[in-house]
Design a protein around this motif. Structure first.
Motif, mmCIF file in Angstrom:
data_model
loop_
_atom_site.group_PDB
_atom_site.id
_atom_site.type_symbol
_atom_site.label_atom_id
_atom_site.label_comp_id
_atom_site.label_asym_id
_atom_site.label_seq_id
_atom_site.Cartn_x
_atom_site.Cartn_y
_atom_site.Cartn_z
ATOM 1 N N TRP A 9 -1.288 56.400 -19.713
ATOM 2 C CA TRP A 9 -1.264 57.819 -19.029
ATOM 3 C C TRP A 9 -1.220 57.721 -17.639
ATOM 4 O O TRP A 9 -0.369 58.317 -16.864
ATOM 5 C CB TRP A 9 -2.441 58.926 -19.495
ATOM 6 C CG TRP A 9 -2.488 59.971 -18.632
ATOM 7 C CD1 TRP A 9 -1.955 61.076 -18.844
ATOM 8 C CD2 TRP A 9 -3.418 60.154 -17.552
ATOM 9 N NE1 TRP A 9 -2.342 61.996 -18.309
ATOM 10 C CE2 TRP A 9 -3.195 61.663 -16.982
ATOM 11 C CE3 TRP A 9 -4.366 59.295 -16.776
ATOM 12 C CZ2 TRP A 9 -4.068 62.067 -15.993
ATOM 13 C CZ3 TRP A 9 -5.024 60.082 -15.770
ATOM 14 C CH2 TRP A 9 -4.670 61.164 -15.150
ATOM 15 N N TYR A 10 -1.842 56.937 -17.054
ATOM 16 C CA TYR A 10 -1.900 56.771 -15.576
ATOM 17 C C TYR A 10 -0.687 56.210 -15.112
ATOM 18 O O TYR A 10 -0.057 56.527 -13.996
ATOM 19 C CB TYR A 10 -3.067 55.881 -15.106
ATOM 20 C CG TYR A 10 -3.277 55.515 -13.589
ATOM 21 C CD1 TYR A 10 -3.797 56.413 -13.063
ATOM 22 C CD2 TYR A 10 -2.920 54.195 -13.213
ATOM 23 C CE1 TYR A 10 -4.108 56.050 -11.504
ATOM 24 C CE2 TYR A 10 -3.104 53.951 -11.732
ATOM 25 C CZ TYR A 10 -3.882 55.065 -11.024
ATOM 26 O OH TYR A 10 -4.044 54.847 -9.903
ATOM 27 N N ASP A 11 -0.233 55.136 -15.797
ATOM 28 C CA ASP A 11 1.322 54.680 -15.427
ATOM 29 C C ASP A 11 2.404 55.927 -14.947
ATOM 30 O O ASP A 11 3.276 55.815 -14.214
ATOM 31 C CB ASP A 11 1.953 53.807 -16.314
ATOM 32 C CG ASP A 11 1.031 52.547 -16.452
ATOM 33 O OD1 ASP A 11 0.680 51.940 -15.484
ATOM 34 O OD2 ASP A 11 1.111 51.731 -17.438
ATOM 35 N N ARG A 12 2.086 57.034 -15.920
ATOM 36 C CA ARG A 12 3.270 58.028 -15.572
ATOM 37 C C ARG A 12 2.426 59.095 -14.749
ATOM 38 O O ARG A 12 3.435 60.078 -14.117
ATOM 39 C CB ARG A 12 3.442 58.504 -16.993
ATOM 40 C CG ARG A 12 4.154 57.989 -17.975
ATOM 41 C CD ARG A 12 4.353 58.259 -19.325
ATOM 42 N NE ARG A 12 2.965 58.202 -20.060
ATOM 43 C CZ ARG A 12 2.598 59.074 -20.901
ATOM 44 N NH1 ARG A 12 3.190 60.300 -20.969
ATOM 45 N NH2 ARG A 12 1.504 58.779 -21.346
ATOM 46 N N HIS A 13 1.041 59.170 -14.641
ATOM 47 C CA HIS A 13 0.714 60.594 -13.949
ATOM 48 C C HIS A 13 -0.150 60.126 -12.774
ATOM 49 O O HIS A 13 -0.843 60.917 -12.245
ATOM 50 C CB HIS A 13 -0.074 61.453 -14.957
ATOM 51 C CG HIS A 13 0.825 61.819 -16.004
ATOM 52 N ND1 HIS A 13 1.759 62.808 -15.945
ATOM 53 C CD2 HIS A 13 0.623 61.575 -17.499
ATOM 54 C CE1 HIS A 13 2.188 63.021 -16.968
ATOM 55 N NE2 HIS A 13 1.858 62.343 -17.854
ATOM 56 N N ALA A 14 -0.231 58.826 -12.163
ATOM 57 C CA ALA A 14 -1.170 58.707 -11.208
ATOM 58 C C ALA A 14 -0.670 59.514 -9.974
ATOM 59 O O ALA A 14 0.505 59.875 -9.623
ATOM 60 C CB ALA A 14 -0.831 57.265 -10.584
ATOM 61 N N ARG A 15 -1.999 59.924 -9.271
ATOM 62 C CA ARG A 15 -1.870 60.650 -7.976
ATOM 63 C C ARG A 15 -1.499 59.724 -7.003
ATOM 64 O O ARG A 15 -1.820 58.596 -6.924
ATOM 65 C CB ARG A 15 -3.044 61.242 -7.657
ATOM 66 C CG ARG A 15 -3.560 62.599 -8.552
ATOM 67 C CD ARG A 15 -4.806 62.999 -7.959
ATOM 68 N NE ARG A 15 -6.131 62.289 -8.096
ATOM 69 C CZ ARG A 15 -7.410 62.310 -7.890
ATOM 70 N NH1 ARG A 15 -7.509 63.552 -7.161
ATOM 71 N NH2 ARG A 15 -8.107 61.402 -8.098
ATOM 72 N N VAL A 16 -0.656 60.162 -6.171
ATOM 73 C CA VAL A 16 0.048 59.448 -4.976
ATOM 74 C C VAL A 16 -0.922 59.655 -3.961
ATOM 75 O O VAL A 16 -0.983 60.808 -3.390
ATOM 76 C CB VAL A 16 1.392 59.684 -4.663
ATOM 77 C CG1 VAL A 16 1.863 59.000 -3.452
ATOM 78 C CG2 VAL A 16 2.257 59.485 -5.756
ATOM 79 N N LEU A 17 -1.782 58.775 -3.402
ATOM 80 C CA LEU A 17 -2.638 58.922 -2.354
ATOM 81 C C LEU A 17 -2.721 57.777 -1.267
ATOM 82 O O LEU A 17 -2.038 56.654 -1.675
ATOM 83 C CB LEU A 17 -4.099 58.844 -2.843
ATOM 84 C CG LEU A 17 -4.629 59.814 -3.826
ATOM 85 C CD1 LEU A 17 -5.763 59.407 -4.596
ATOM 86 C CD2 LEU A 17 -4.348 61.408 -3.372
ATOM 87 N N PRO A 18 -2.758 58.061 -0.098
ATOM 88 C CA PRO A 18 -2.585 57.229 1.017
ATOM 89 C C PRO A 18 -3.263 55.952 1.000
ATOM 90 O O PRO A 18 -2.621 54.911 1.469
ATOM 91 C CB PRO A 18 -3.008 58.104 2.403
ATOM 92 C CG PRO A 18 -3.323 59.439 2.105
ATOM 93 C CD PRO A 18 -3.624 59.192 0.266
ATOM 94 N N TRP A 19 -4.362 55.804 0.170
ATOM 95 C CA TRP A 19 -4.788 54.475 0.116
ATOM 96 C C TRP A 19 -4.724 53.734 -1.086
ATOM 97 O O TRP A 19 -5.606 52.686 -1.425
ATOM 98 C CB TRP A 19 -6.647 54.753 0.433
ATOM 99 C CG TRP A 19 -7.007 55.885 -0.552
ATOM 100 C CD1 TRP A 19 -7.289 55.712 -1.734
ATOM 101 C CD2 TRP A 19 -7.158 57.222 -0.239
ATOM 102 N NE1 TRP A 19 -7.750 57.199 -2.456
ATOM 103 C CE2 TRP A 19 -7.559 57.767 -1.147
ATOM 104 C CE3 TRP A 19 -6.902 58.082 1.022
ATOM 105 C CZ2 TRP A 19 -7.832 59.360 -1.169
ATOM 106 C CZ3 TRP A 19 -7.373 59.335 1.007
ATOM 107 C CH2 TRP A 19 -7.768 60.007 0.015
#
Length: 340
Positions: A9-19
């Motif tokens: 799931w994470y591979d498709r839906h990870a949030r994009v965050l600066p860090w």
DNA sequence: TAAGCGTGGTG
DNA sequence: TCACCAAGCTT
């Protein structure tokens, strides 16, 4: 099993965050991970983003941060809250430089010995920056695990969280758990219909996901009153630095009396013709709410404890939000005084 | 252990 | 308006 589904799931839906590195990406800079994790303690992603960008630009390395003056660091943290984090941030940076040769220790156990790094942050840095299969239990993970296994005690949640932590991709797994908690397995009205772990979730099966985790009833907040003093002289205002420990510790502030039942002008920093402003400042801290009156006086440059600060550059002083509110009120209403 | 410690967003 | 609460740590 659970970890595999979650990572997929994470591979498709990870949030994009600066860090954050993309899923499966290279391990990020431990310094950047540490900085973001400390800022994120009890603080929302949205609030952290601009501070994180400013800090990383101003202090690109732990050596640069360790070398800065306390006052500049505290001012840069102003508005983000929980100011002991800023004091510990500096202490930690200096410890990393002087005791660890400028490199963050690579294990959760060693990280936890540094100032401001507890169980959660040690595990998060170890997993995300160093690939250690460490248990990472924040509020999100506690909620997700409590629901998955219908657990009512924190101890049981911690035990289960550790038991299902995978050996592979521990950093992605930790961030996936937190993303799931932040975006799907939310405190209220969780989006179980699109949850990748729905079939594994005992709380969903029971139809009562919101019943977990069990929350203790919180104590009622007392109300306090106080006065802050706006002393103006030749375009400057008197600021003080608060004691290092306690509320707003180490921060620049307007002089203030004690905060309690009956504020008094007798607590002014010096004798003057103090005038109470109309209106007041309401502010809510974690454990009490506050009504502040603002007393103003225009004086000569008297000898007083603190520093006379140019009003035109007040934004650079780094006042905590409660004092920033008071300063705004003073600046807005200096022309509309009433007698006290 | 429980209390102290900030602030802003959200419903 | 207000209760809730967010990637917790320290003492």
């Amino acid at each position: 099993m659970i970890a595999d589904k979650l990572l997929h799931w994470y591979d498709r839906h990870a949030r994009v965050l600066p860090w954050r590195s993309p899923p499966g990406g290279a391990a990020p800079d431990p310094y950047a991970v540490w900085l973001s994790e400390v800022m994120l303690q009890q603080t929302t992603v949205a609030a952290v983003k601009p501070y994180y960008e400013r800090f990383l630009a101003r202090w690109p390395t732990v050596e640069a941060l360790a070398a800065t003056e306390d006052a500049e660091l505290m001012a840069a943290w102003a508005g983000l809250g929980y100011y002991s984090r800023a004091r510990n941030l500096l202490a930690c940076a200096r410890a990393v430089v002087t005791e660890h040769g400028g490199r963050f220790p690579a294990s959760a156990a060693a990280l936890k010995r540094l100032p401001g790094i507890g169980d959660y942050t040690a595990g998060a840095i170890a997993a995300i920056a160093f690939g250690e299969s460490a248990a990472v239990v924040d509020g999100n993970v506690e909620r997700v695990v409590a629901r998955l296994f219908a657990l009512e005690s924190k101890a049981a949640v911690r035990e289960q969280a550790a038991a299902i932590t995978p050996a592979a991709r521990p950093g992605d797994y930790a961030q996936a758990m937190m993303d799931l908690g932040a975006t799907i397995c939310t405190p209220k009205r969780p989006a179980c219909g699109i949850c990748p772990l729905r079939e594994d979730c005992r709380a969903f099966a029971r139809g009562t996901p919101e019943a977990f985790p069990v929350r203790a009833p919180r104590a009622e907040k007392p109300h306090r009153r106080g006065i802050v003093f706006w002393a103006e002289a030749e375009g400057d205002v008197l600021l003080v630095t608060r004691p290092a420990k306690g509320l707003l510790g180490g921060m620049r502030a307007l002089p203030t009396g004690s905060w309690g039942d009956a504020p008094s002008l007798g607590e002014a920093p010096f004798a003057a013709d103090w005038q109470m402003l109309k209106g007041n400042v309401r502010h809510v801290f974690t454990h009490f709410s506050l009504d502040l009156s603002v007393a103003v006086a225009s004086v000569g440059r008297v000898n007083a404890e603190g520093e006379w600060w140019p009003i035109a550059r007040l934004g650079e002083a780094g006042l905590p939000t409660v004092f920033d509110k008071a300063a705004r009120l003073a600046l807005e209403s200096r022309m509309s005084l009433i007698a006290c």
